[in-house]
Design an enzyme around this catalytic site. Structure first.
Site, PDB file in Angstrom:
ATOM      1  N   ASN A  26       0.791  -1.226   0.000  1.00 35.63           N
ATOM      2  CA  ASN A  26       0.000   0.000   0.000  1.00 35.63           C
ATOM      3  C   ASN A  26       0.826   1.280   0.000  1.00 35.63           C
ATOM      4  O   ASN A  26       0.302   2.350   0.278  1.00 35.63           O
ATOM      5  CB  ASN A  26      -0.949  -0.002   1.210  1.00 35.63           C
ATOM      6  CG  ASN A  26      -1.788  -1.253   1.273  1.00 35.63           C
ATOM      7  OD1 ASN A  26      -1.635  -2.065   2.190  1.00 35.63           O
ATOM      8  ND2 ASN A  26      -2.643  -1.459   0.274  1.00 35.63           N
ATOM      9  N   ILE A  69       0.826   6.855   0.125  1.00 30.07           N
ATOM     10  CA  ILE A  69       0.143   5.829   0.917  1.00 30.07           C
ATOM     11  C   ILE A  69      -1.288   5.686   0.440  1.00 30.07           C
ATOM     12  O   ILE A  69      -2.007   6.678   0.287  1.00 30.07           O
ATOM     13  CB  ILE A  69       0.158   6.185   2.419  1.00 30.07           C
ATOM     14  CG1 ILE A  69       1.601   6.346   2.905  1.00 30.07           C
ATOM     15  CG2 ILE A  69      -0.558   5.112   3.241  1.00 30.07           C
ATOM     16  CD1 ILE A  69       1.703   6.899   4.312  1.00 30.07           C
ATOM     17  N   CYS A  70      -1.694   4.431   0.236  1.00 26.40           N
ATOM     18  CA  CYS A  70      -3.077   4.149  -0.136  1.00 26.40           C
ATOM     19  C   CYS A  70      -3.754   3.408   1.011  1.00 26.40           C
ATOM     20  O   CYS A  70      -3.434   2.265   1.317  1.00 26.40           O
ATOM     21  CB  CYS A  70      -3.120   3.297  -1.406  1.00 26.40           C
ATOM     22  SG  CYS A  70      -4.803   2.872  -1.936  1.00 26.40           S
ATOM     23  N   VAL A  71      -4.664   4.087   1.680  1.00 26.51           N
ATOM     24  CA  VAL A  71      -5.427   3.485   2.767  1.00 26.51           C
ATOM     25  C   VAL A  71      -6.810   4.142   2.767  1.00 26.51           C
ATOM     26  O   VAL A  71      -6.946   5.332   2.457  1.00 26.51           O
ATOM     27  CB  VAL A  71      -4.699   3.662   4.124  1.00 26.51           C
ATOM     28  CG1 VAL A  71      -4.557   5.135   4.473  1.00 26.51           C
ATOM     29  CG2 VAL A  71      -5.392   2.900   5.233  1.00 26.51           C
ATOM     30  N   LYS A 108      -9.051   8.105   2.077  1.00 31.36           N
ATOM     31  CA  LYS A 108      -9.857   8.224   0.856  1.00 31.36           C
ATOM     32  C   LYS A 108     -11.339   8.222   1.207  1.00 31.36           C
ATOM     33  O   LYS A 108     -11.838   9.134   1.851  1.00 31.36           O
ATOM     34  CB  LYS A 108      -9.499   7.091  -0.116  1.00 31.36           C
ATOM     35  CG  LYS A 108      -8.092   7.238  -0.700  1.00 31.36           C
ATOM     36  CD  LYS A 108      -7.832   6.188  -1.757  1.00 31.36           C
ATOM     37  CE  LYS A 108      -6.466   6.407  -2.422  1.00 31.36           C
ATOM     38  NZ  LYS A 108      -6.209   5.424  -3.486  1.00 31.36           N
TER      39      LYS A 108
END
Length: 225
Positions: A87, A94-96, A100
């Site tokens: 992630n 950062i993808c969380v 989002k």
């Protein structure tokens, strides 16, 4: 990245300052906060790698950037320390979900930091930014853990151990050999001892010349006889 201090309303800045101050005074376990008095919209942190994960023993620097629409819009998170994680993108993004679609203004920065720390324990391969890390996590965990541990050892361990040494207090005195009461005389350094030797040498040379002259005069006198 440009500061958003001028873009945020004063009441939002006051709330951010209050929350950041509270975080610095009482940070979540395993997380250190480094607030900036000049730019409150960018928060630098350091997260300790959780035990039982390939990131254990590492310290990962990270930053949160508050945009001009904060808190209506979530902050953006970036790892500054290189990490092998599904992630986390190659540029540290950062993808969380909490950053989002699951973001709510009332969640606050503490919740964001705790969620990112939990991401190190439970990666989500379904929303992978690093596709290779996501694939290995699903298909070959041993290889995934090996890669993650290797990058942790290279980039996240020992980065702050070499603190610069403090300079010595004040200028250091110059070292002088021999008697400190030296004076420059002519082309050389002359001390009392050296001067005495020079005088002795001069006396010896003078005495030798006198003896030689006496011998010459004696020879001349004998020739006259």
């Amino acid at each position: 990245m440009n500061s958003n201090v001028e873009n945020l309303p004063p009441q939002v800045l006051r709330l951010v300052y209050k929350e950041v101050s509270a975080l610095a005074a009482d940070p979540p376990e395993g997380i250190k906060i480094y607030p900036s008095e000049e730019d409150i919209t960018e928060l630098h942190t350091a997260i300790e790698g959780p035990e039982g994960t390939p990131y254990a023993g590492g310290v990962f620097r990270m930053r949160l950037v508050l945009g001009k629409d904060f808190p209506a819009a979530p902050p953006r998170g970036y790892f500054l320390t290189k990490i092998f994680h599904p992630n986390v993108g190659h540029k540290g993004e950062i993808c969380v979900n909490v950053l989002k679609r699951d973001w709510k203004a009332e969640l606050g920065l503490r919740h964001v930091l705790l969620t990112i720390k939990c991401l190190l324990i439970h990666p989500n391969p379904e929303s992978a930014l690093n596709e290779e890390a996501g694939r290995l996590l699903l298909e070959d965990y041993k290889e995934y853990a090996s890669r993650a541990r290797l990058l942790t050892e290279i980039h996240a361990m020992g980065g702050t151990s070499g603190a610069p040494q403090e300079p010595a207090d004040g200028p250091q005195p110059k070292k002088h050999a021999g008697d400190p009461n030296k004076r420059v005389a002519g082309a050389g350094l002359v001390t009392n001892g050296v001067a005495t030797n020079n005088l002795s040498n001069s006396s010896s040379s003078g005495n030798t010349n006198i003896v030689a002259k006496k011998k010459t005069d004696k020879k001349r006198a004998l020739r006259r006889l």
